[in-house]
Enzyme design. Sequence first.
Site, PDB file in Angstrom:
ATOM      1  N   HIS A  64       1.295  16.335  22.835  1.00  0.00           N
ATOM      2  CA  HIS A  64       2.600  16.858  22.428  1.00  0.00           C
ATOM      3  C   HIS A  64       3.544  16.941  23.629  1.00  0.00           C
ATOM      4  O   HIS A  64       3.406  17.824  24.487  1.00  0.00           O
ATOM      5  CB  HIS A  64       2.407  18.244  21.775  1.00  0.00           C
ATOM      6  CG  HIS A  64       3.666  18.822  21.219  1.00  0.00           C
ATOM      7  ND1 HIS A  64       3.910  20.159  21.136  1.00  0.00           N
ATOM      8  CD2 HIS A  64       4.786  18.216  20.727  1.00  0.00           C
ATOM      9  CE1 HIS A  64       5.103  20.363  20.617  1.00  0.00           C
ATOM     10  NE2 HIS A  64       5.647  19.207  20.370  1.00  0.00           N
ATOM     11  N   SER A 118       4.318  18.098  16.395  1.00  0.00           N
ATOM     12  CA  SER A 118       4.569  19.446  16.922  1.00  0.00           C
ATOM     13  C   SER A 118       3.930  20.495  16.027  1.00  0.00           C
ATOM     14  O   SER A 118       3.910  21.668  16.382  1.00  0.00           O
ATOM     15  CB  SER A 118       6.076  19.700  17.020  1.00  0.00           C
ATOM     16  OG  SER A 118       6.691  19.445  15.781  1.00  0.00           O
ATOM     17  N   ASN A 167       5.099  26.084  20.657  1.00  0.00           N
ATOM     18  CA  ASN A 167       5.842  26.503  19.465  1.00  0.00           C
ATOM     19  C   ASN A 167       5.366  27.840  18.911  1.00  0.00           C
ATOM     20  O   ASN A 167       6.142  28.559  18.270  1.00  0.00           O
ATOM     21  CB  ASN A 167       5.796  25.410  18.399  1.00  0.00           C
ATOM     22  CG  ASN A 167       6.732  24.267  18.753  1.00  0.00           C
ATOM     23  OD1 ASN A 167       7.800  24.495  19.319  1.00  0.00           O
ATOM     24  ND2 ASN A 167       6.341  23.048  18.451  1.00  0.00           N
ATOM     25  N   GLU A 198       1.246  19.150  25.981  1.00  0.00           N
ATOM     26  CA  GLU A 198       0.125  19.906  25.406  1.00  0.00           C
ATOM     27  C   GLU A 198      -0.898  18.882  24.923  1.00  0.00           C
ATOM     28  O   GLU A 198      -0.545  17.992  24.147  1.00  0.00           O
ATOM     29  CB  GLU A 198       0.579  20.737  24.213  1.00  0.00           C
ATOM     30  CG  GLU A 198       1.482  21.898  24.561  1.00  0.00           C
ATOM     31  CD  GLU A 198       1.863  22.691  23.310  1.00  0.00           C
ATOM     32  OE1 GLU A 198       1.479  23.867  23.238  1.00  0.00           O
ATOM     33  OE2 GLU A 198       2.547  22.160  22.425  1.00  0.00           O
TER      34      GLU A 198
HETATM   35  N1  CAA Z   1      17.035  11.335  31.051  1.00  0.00           N
HETATM   36  C1  CAA Z   1      17.620  11.424  32.251  1.00  0.00           C
HETATM   37  N2  CAA Z   1      18.526  12.363  32.553  1.00  0.00           N
HETATM   38  C2  CAA Z   1      18.859  13.255  31.583  1.00  0.00           C
HETATM   39  C3  CAA Z   1      18.282  13.215  30.294  1.00  0.00           C
HETATM   40  C4  CAA Z   1      17.336  12.200  30.042  1.00  0.00           C
HETATM   41  N3  CAA Z   1      16.726  12.057  28.873  1.00  0.00           N
HETATM   42  N4  CAA Z   1      18.795  14.233  29.549  1.00  0.00           N
HETATM   43  C5  CAA Z   1      19.665  14.877  30.339  1.00  0.00           C
HETATM   44  N5  CAA Z   1      19.711  14.289  31.555  1.00  0.00           N
HETATM   45  C6  CAA Z   1      20.522  14.666  32.700  1.00  0.00           C
HETATM   46  C7  CAA Z   1      21.971  14.883  32.314  1.00  0.00           C
HETATM   47  O1  CAA Z   1      22.673  13.667  32.193  1.00  0.00           O
HETATM   48  C8  CAA Z   1      22.477  15.733  33.458  1.00  0.00           C
HETATM   49  O2  CAA Z   1      22.821  14.927  34.535  1.00  0.00           O
HETATM   50  P1  CAA Z   1      24.070  15.367  35.524  1.00  0.00           P
HETATM   51  O3  CAA Z   1      23.534  16.556  36.271  1.00  0.00           O
HETATM   52  O4  CAA Z   1      24.256  14.176  36.393  1.00  0.00           O
HETATM   53  O5  CAA Z   1      25.231  15.674  34.629  1.00  0.00           O
HETATM   54  C9  CAA Z   1      21.236  16.549  33.844  1.00  0.00           C
HETATM   55  O6  CAA Z   1      20.103  15.914  33.224  1.00  0.00           O
HETATM   56  C10 CAA Z   1      21.340  17.948  33.401  1.00  0.00           C
HETATM   57  O7  CAA Z   1      21.675  17.956  32.054  1.00  0.00           O
HETATM   58  P2  CAA Z   1      22.860  18.818  31.459  1.00  0.00           P
HETATM   59  O8  CAA Z   1      23.916  19.039  32.473  1.00  0.00           O
HETATM   60  O9  CAA Z   1      23.226  18.232  30.132  1.00  0.00           O
HETATM   61  O10 CAA Z   1      22.222  20.201  31.100  1.00  0.00           O
HETATM   62  P3  CAA Z   1      21.104  21.091  31.758  1.00  0.00           P
HETATM   63  O11 CAA Z   1      21.310  21.258  33.216  1.00  0.00           O
HETATM   64  O12 CAA Z   1      21.053  22.277  30.872  1.00  0.00           O
HETATM   65  O13 CAA Z   1      19.751  20.275  31.584  1.00  0.00           O
HETATM   66  C11 CAA Z   1      17.982  20.212  30.010  1.00  0.00           C
HETATM   67  C12 CAA Z   1      19.368  19.745  30.373  1.00  0.00           C
HETATM   68  C13 CAA Z   1      16.942  19.597  30.943  1.00  0.00           C
HETATM   69  C14 CAA Z   1      17.732  19.677  28.599  1.00  0.00           C
HETATM   70  C15 CAA Z   1      17.900  21.769  30.103  1.00  0.00           C
HETATM   71  O14 CAA Z   1      18.952  22.361  29.424  1.00  0.00           O
HETATM   72  C16 CAA Z   1      16.618  22.320  29.534  1.00  0.00           C
HETATM   73  O15 CAA Z   1      15.569  22.290  30.174  1.00  0.00           O
HETATM   74  N6  CAA Z   1      16.698  22.822  28.303  1.00  0.00           N
HETATM   75  C17 CAA Z   1      15.530  23.338  27.588  1.00  0.00           C
HETATM   76  C18 CAA Z   1      14.818  22.189  26.972  1.00  0.00           C
HETATM   77  C19 CAA Z   1      13.581  22.628  26.263  1.00  0.00           C
HETATM   78  O16 CAA Z   1      13.216  23.784  26.207  1.00  0.00           O
HETATM   79  N7  CAA Z   1      12.905  21.632  25.692  1.00  0.00           N
HETATM   80  C20 CAA Z   1      11.696  21.887  24.933  1.00  0.00           C
HETATM   81  C21 CAA Z   1      12.055  22.050  23.526  1.00  0.00           C
HETATM   82  S1  CAA Z   1      10.621  22.401  22.590  1.00  0.00           S
HETATM   83  C22 CAA Z   1       9.994  20.909  22.256  1.00  0.00           C
HETATM   84  O17 CAA Z   1      10.456  19.874  22.633  1.00  0.00           O
HETATM   85  C23 CAA Z   1       8.766  20.920  21.444  1.00  0.00           C
HETATM   86  C24 CAA Z   1       8.880  21.013  20.002  1.00  0.00           C
HETATM   87  O18 CAA Z   1       7.903  20.742  19.342  1.00  0.00           O
HETATM   88  C25 CAA Z   1      10.077  21.494  19.305  1.00  0.00           C
END
Ligand code: CAA
Length: 284
Positions: free
Chosen positions: A140, A119, A190, A152
């Site tokens: 990424h 990252s 990022n 990415e």
């Molecule tokens: N595989 C399958 N299903 C999954 C899962 C996975 N790995 N992770 C979560 N789920 C499922 C959950 O079990 C849940 O199912 P139900 O609806 O049946 O309960 C569903 O997805 C929704 O999850 P949550 O209810 O826990 O929460 P949510 O609706 O907020 O969704 C999320 C979760 C997709 C993570 C959402 O919150 C989201 O998009 N968050 C932002 C994530 C983000 O920005 N990621 C990028 C970070 S930056 C990065 O990664 C790069 C870096 O270099 C730092």
Amino acid sequence: MGISSVGVVGAGQMGSGIAQVAAVAGLDVVLQDISSDGLSKAKARIEQSLVKLSEKGKLSPADVNAAKGRITTTQHLDDVARAGLVIEAASENPQLKFEIFRKLDGLCGEGTILATNTSSISITTIAAQTKRPEKVVGMHFMNPVPLMKLVEVIRGLRTSDETFRAVKALGEKMEKTCVESKDYPGFVVNRILMPMINEACYALFEGLASVEDIDNAMKLGTNQPMGPLTLADFIGLDTCLAILNVMHEGLGDPKYRPCPLLKQYVSAGLLGKKTGQGFYKYGA
Ligand code: CAA
């Protein structure tokens, strides 16, 4: 002919997610980690995620079984040598990644493309550890990999067009949308996300609002799925700090200086969801 087999080095959250989406896309996957416990946890995580996707009707039970059958796990790095592409997803430690790339360069056939899921570490510097810098590229993925649509694709200074095209085509086969980025600190996501998270930390540090109000303001006011402090906990506060440090040093602009409060949380070992406490507390 396109790439039909993928090696994934590192079976943590990101590596297991990458192995899963590659297998679902019909690729044969060898998932490697030095820890047998890490591999067991990865298999359980993949199983759980595939079952969840099947319950939601996104995969049939037959797709789930086929995907599981395409993944083999190993503790030996030389088992990934025959793959057309190896994606390194080890922890974000430059010396560790350099070492893995030097080893992979010696083990893999000359046609193998070597990608890194870093990252923040320079793709050009990682590529310079090998004798095939034209075949080294950044790939990424975002966390959680099975749900997030973006990859990415980052060109190091010496990445060839052929390598770039092959990796982009593979990302699309994994049903991801690929964006192209140059090799500068933070790449695209990022570069924009971390200053927002850092600003949320400053808002808290300066007493502008509470943790919950900062998150609710951004979640409900700008339609983000998670508020910035929840997202920081989800990513890991140590990871956020490491990326900010790379951006601060690499871009040389004081606007990227990490918030003192973020540094304190990391020093205190409050790293977010993975340690049970960051800006929020998490149950077992
Ligand atoms: N595989 C399958 N299903 C999954 C899962 C996975 N790995 N992770 C979560 N789920 C499922 C959950 O079990 C849940 O199912 P139900 O609806 O049946 O309960 C569903 O997805 C929704 O999850 P949550 O209810 O826990 O929460 P949510 O609706 O907020 O969704 C999320 C979760 C997709 C993570 C959402 O919150 C989201 O998009 N968050 C932002 C994530 C983000 O920005 N990621 C990028 C970070 S930056 C990065 O990664 C790069 C870096 O270099 C730092």
